[in-house]
Structure formats: structure tokens, C-alpha cells
Design a protein around this motif. Structure first.
Motif, PDB file in Angstrom:
ATOM      1  N   VAL A 217     -18.090  44.383   0.188  1.00 36.32           N
ATOM      2  CA  VAL A 217     -18.790  44.173  -1.067  1.00 36.32           C
ATOM      3  C   VAL A 217     -19.141  45.548  -1.624  1.00 36.32           C
TER       4      VAL A 217
ATOM      5  N   ILE B 174     -27.482  38.552   4.039  1.00 37.83           N
ATOM      6  CA  ILE B 174     -26.969  39.000   2.746  1.00 37.83           C
ATOM      7  C   ILE B 174     -25.464  38.753   2.749  1.00 37.83           C
ATOM      8  N   ASP B 175     -25.040  37.650   2.185  1.00 37.85           N
ATOM      9  CA  ASP B 175     -23.596  37.387   2.119  1.00 37.85           C
ATOM     10  C   ASP B 175     -23.098  37.759   0.725  1.00 37.85           C
ATOM     11  N   THR B 176     -21.844  37.443   0.433  1.00 39.29           N
ATOM     12  CA  THR B 176     -21.289  37.896  -0.854  1.00 39.29           C
ATOM     13  C   THR B 176     -22.021  37.280  -2.036  1.00 39.29           C
ATOM     14  N   ARG B 177     -22.485  36.047  -1.869  1.00 41.87           N
ATOM     15  CA  ARG B 177     -23.177  35.394  -2.982  1.00 41.87           C
ATOM     16  C   ARG B 177     -24.508  36.065  -3.277  1.00 41.87           C
TER      17      ARG B 177
ATOM     18  N   LEU C 191     -23.871  39.294  -4.899  1.00 37.19           N
ATOM     19  CA  LEU C 191     -23.552  39.111  -6.317  1.00 37.19           C
ATOM     20  C   LEU C 191     -24.828  38.895  -7.140  1.00 37.19           C
TER      21      LEU C 191
ATOM     22  N   THR D  31     -29.024  29.348  -5.271  1.00 38.55           N
ATOM     23  CA  THR D  31     -28.791  29.504  -6.705  1.00 38.55           C
ATOM     24  C   THR D  31     -30.078  29.387  -7.520  1.00 38.55           C
TER      25      THR D  31
END
Ligand SMILES: Nc1ncnc2c1ncn2[C@@H]1O[C@H](COP(=O)(O)OP(=O)(O)OP(=O)(O)O)[C@@H](O)[C@H]1O
Ligand SMILES: [Mg+2]
Lengths: 139, 275
Positions: free
Chosen positions: B245, B205-208, B211, B173
């Protein structure tokens, strides 16, 4: 084999902060590699660990535990990923498993996506008690 | 009979010598050790002299605990190990034992009592020491990761109106926030119309992460710049499809080279061999 044997035990990682997710992911990659999974499969597993780990950090109250264990069923080799927490739980699991359902502005693909990435997927949750996701990948 | 404070004071030099011997045995002593432990012992003697209870939380111990915390934190910063810092204070117990035994041998009850008091104080101090040590280390780690954040997302002007930012490492984050700021600053500073975000060095590269990338793309668009994301690995591409995604709003290219070609196309530029 003796050299990598120590890697092939169950590993448990406490995940409370984002840095812990990287740690879990690295452990998952190492285990997948030691078991002979392909790069693509290892990447899928690492992504699943990321998704479940992220949910522990952002949706469970005090984080949770990621555990990784080699599965050694007769005639096949696999790997089990468990994410468990004692957070708020999920009231409507079917709803949470829908694509695009998110409570905090995420894409909402974490849980349904993880189900698609792994060969087997089970989720159980009780509001107020916690959530447990078990997913398996076979070689 | 003498008080514990008197006993420690009377045998101060002997205790310090024994204390240093113990530390040296564990390979811990150096030239700074002697004045440091003398200072500690003197403060301990003063704290014990007062009438209050031998409780390290008592105001009479404030001077001692404050000093102990400073010593511990400065050792953490200087790179001493936590166990060597722990041994430093624990060493006093054994070093003072023979002095206490000599003074109180006539009164076993008192001997036990004073010995217990000293143990309790030293235990309390070691816990304090440990906490201070950990706190200092955590501060160092936070400072270091802040510093890493600063250098980890450089943005480069690679062509007129084209900036590029190579991402290396995990995008959490804090880092996502930093990338966003850096990217928007670079776009407005360079008046860029195209920005290339290269994710070759991002482990997963995950969903977060997806995003975060989508957010950067939308924000850049508001500044009138198009973002081209390059460097998805084949594994990442397959995984993103499984995750479902939706990256259709994002301009992506497999390689940085293809991304640069796309940037030139967007700017209606061409590179041609001379002649
Ligand atoms: N461990 C958990 N404890 C409590 N609730 C959870 C947990 N995991 C998921 N949820 C709930 O299920 C919803 C869907 O989770 P999912 O991972 O699919 O999406 P997300 O985390 O919201 O977004 P994304 O993962 O795409 O960034 C979450 O918004 C949250 O409400
Ligand atoms: Mg999620």
C-alpha cells in the motif's frame, strides 16, 4: 494442551456483513496464538483474513465463508485460511491478482497483498459459480 | 357441542392458573404475568369466536397478533430472554389441554381437530413472537452502535491550530465516514493547520483502512490542513509494506509524541524550557 485443544479445531465463520470480518479476525488471532505463531505472523494472518473477508462482503453477492484450520503436517505446524463464496466469480484471475486492480475504487492490493502476506496462496474462481481462496501460513 | 372459543372462555380461570403454574416452574412468572396472559387469552378467545378460518394471518386474528408482537417487543426491550418469551406463549398449549380433553372426550375426532387448531394457532404465534423479539433486539443493537459511533471519535484541540483524533477500534465503512466528517468539522471549527490521527487503537490496518486514511488526508488537504498519522505498530508497518500500500503521500510518525513534534515543526513552533 487440553485447555486450548478446543480452539484448535477448524472454525467456520459466515461472513456477510462487515462486523463478521472482525469476528473472523478475532478467531484467526486466537488460533494463531494457540498454535504458537509470533505476533507479527498473527498480525499478517489477521490482515489476510481482513482482506479476504472484505472481498466476501463487497464482491461476493451474499457474502461467503471464512474457514480456519490448524495444519499438522509431519514436523511442522501451520494454519490454513479458506475464503469461499458462491458470488459472481472472477473472469480474469491473473488480472485481478495484479496490484492496483480494483472494481470499486479500492486500492486493489487485497488479493496480491494477501499472497505476499501468506506462505502459500491458491485462488480458483468460475464466473457465475464462485471464488475460493486457500492460503497457508507455516510456523 | 361447544366451540373451541367457548371452551377456552368457560375454563378461562383454570387455564390461566395452570398456565401461570407452568411458567412459575420454569422460573418465568412475575407480577406482570397474570394480566398479560389473561389479555392474550381473551384476545385469542375473541379471534377464535369469529367464523373465519383459524389462521393467524386472517383479519380476525389481527387484534391478537398485534398485541402479541407488542408484548414480545417490549419484553425484548426489558431484557427478558428469547426462550422465556417463547415459553410464555407455548405454555398455553399445555395449560389448555386438560380443558379441551374434558369437553371433547366424548368425540375423539372433534377433540383431535380442536386440539390441532389450537396447536396451529399457538405455533403461528410463537413464530411471530420470535420474529418480533429478534426485530426489537436488532433495533436495540443498531441504536447502541449508532450511539457508540457518536462517542468513539472525539476530536481535541491540543495546541493552537493542532487538532488530534485518537482512533480506537475497528474502522468499518460507517465509522470511516464518521471519522471523515468529524475530522473535517474539527479542522474547520478550530481553523486547524495540522491534524494528528492516531491509529494505535486500530486492531488491523488492511488495504481498506489504508484507503480510508488516504481519503481523510486528501480531504483535509483541501481545507488547507496537513494530517499526521501516528501509532502504526511495527507489525502494521511490516504488513503494509507486504500489502504494497502506497502511503508515501501520507505523513506518518511512529508515536504520538513524534507526531506532535512534527506538528510543531510544521507550524514553526518550538517548546523550550523556561530560563
Ligand atoms: N470473492 C470475490 N468474488 C468476486 N470478485 C472478487 C472477489 N474477490 C476479489 N474480486 C475481484 O478482484 C478484484 C481485486 O480484488 P482485491 O481485493 O485485490 O482489490 P479490491 O477489493 O478491489 O480493493 P482492496 O482490497 O485493495 O480494497 C476486485 O476488484 C474484484 O473485482
Ligand atoms: Mg479487496
Amino acid at each position: 494442551m487440553p485447555d486450548s485443544a478446543h480452539k484448535l479445531r477448524q472454525i467456520e465463520i459466515v461472513v456477510t456483513r462487515e462486523v463478521d470480518i472482525s469476528h473472523a479476525r478475532q478467531a484467526a488471532l486466537a488460533l494463531a496464538q494457540a498454535l504458537g505463531f509470533s505476533r507479527a505472523a498473527a498480525y499478517r494472518l489477521a490482515t489476510a483474513v481482513s482482506e479476504l473477508g472484505t472481498n466476501l462482503v463487497f464482491h461476493a453477492t451474499h457474502g461467503g465463508i471464512i474457514s480456519l484450520s490448524p495444519l499438522d503436517a509431519p514436523g511442522r505446524v501451520g494454519l490454513e485460511l479458506v475464503a469461499s463464496d458462491d458470488g459472481p466469480g472472477i473472469a480474469d484471475i491473473d488480472h485481478a491478482m495484479c496490484d492496483g486492480v480494483s472494481e470499486n475504487g479500492g486500492l486493489g492490493s487485497g488479493l496480491p497483498g494477501t499472497r505476499r502476506l501468506m506462505d502459500e496462496f491458491e485462488i480458483s474462481s468460475s464466473p457465475g459459480i464462485g471464488t475460493r481462496v486457500v492460503a497457508r501460513l507455516w510456523l | 357441542m361447544k366451540t373451541l372459543s367457548d371452551v377456552l372462555s368457560l375454563h378461562k380461570d383454570k387455564i390461566i392458573a395452570a398456565w401461570i403454574d407452568r411458567l412459575a416452574e420454569a422460573g418465568d412468572g412475575d407480577s406482570e404475568t397474570e394480566p398479560m396472559i389473561r389479555e392474550l387469552l381473551e384476545r385469542l378467545i375473541r379471534a377464535l369466536k369469529s367464523d373465519g378460518p383459524p389462521d393467524i394471518k386472517a383479519p380476525t386474528f389481527h387484534d391478537l397478533t398485534k398485541h402479541m408482537i407488542e408484548v414480545s417487543a417490549s419484553r425484548a426491550r426489558e431484557g427478558y430472554s428469547p426462550s422465556s418469551t417463547g415459553r410464555l406463549i407455548l405454555g398455553l398449549k399445555a395449560a389448555a389441554d386438560s380443558a379441551i380433553a374434558a369437553e371433547y372426550s366424548a368425540d375423539p375426532d372433534r377433540w383431535r381437530r380442536e386440539s390441532a387448531t389450537l396447536s396451529e394457532v399457538i405455533d403461528g404465534l410463537s413464530i411471530l413472537t420470535f420474529e418480533a423479539f429478534m426485530r426489537a433486539r436488532e433495533e436495540i443493537i443498531t441504536r447502541q452502535s449508532d450511539a457508540m459511533l457518536e462517542i468513539s471519535t472525539p476530536s481535541l484541540l491540543i495546541w493552537d491550530e493542532v487538532v488530534m483524533m485518537p482512533l480506537v477500534g475497528v474502522i468499518d465503512t460507517a465509522r470511516a465516514q464518521h471519522i471523515m466528517e468529524e475530522m473535517l468539522n474539527a479542522i474547520s471549527r478550530e481553523q486547524a493547520r495540522v491534524a494528528i490521527l492516531d491509529v494505535t487503537g486500530v486492531p488491523v490496518i488492511d488495504t481498506r483502512v489504508a484507503l480510508h486514511l488516504t481519503n481523510v488526508v486528501s480531504a483535509a488537504r483541501m481545507l488547507g490542513a496537513e494530517i499526521i498519522v501516528t501509532g502504526f505498530s511495527p507489525e502494521a508497518a511490516q504488513t503494509l509494506v507486504k500489502l504494497d500500500v502506497d502511503l508515501r503521500t501520507m505523513r506518518t510518525r511512529g508515536t504520538l509524541r513524534a507526531g506532535f513534534a512534527e506538528a510543531l515543526r510544521l507550524l514553526q513552533c518550538q517548546i523550550r524550557p523556561i530560563g
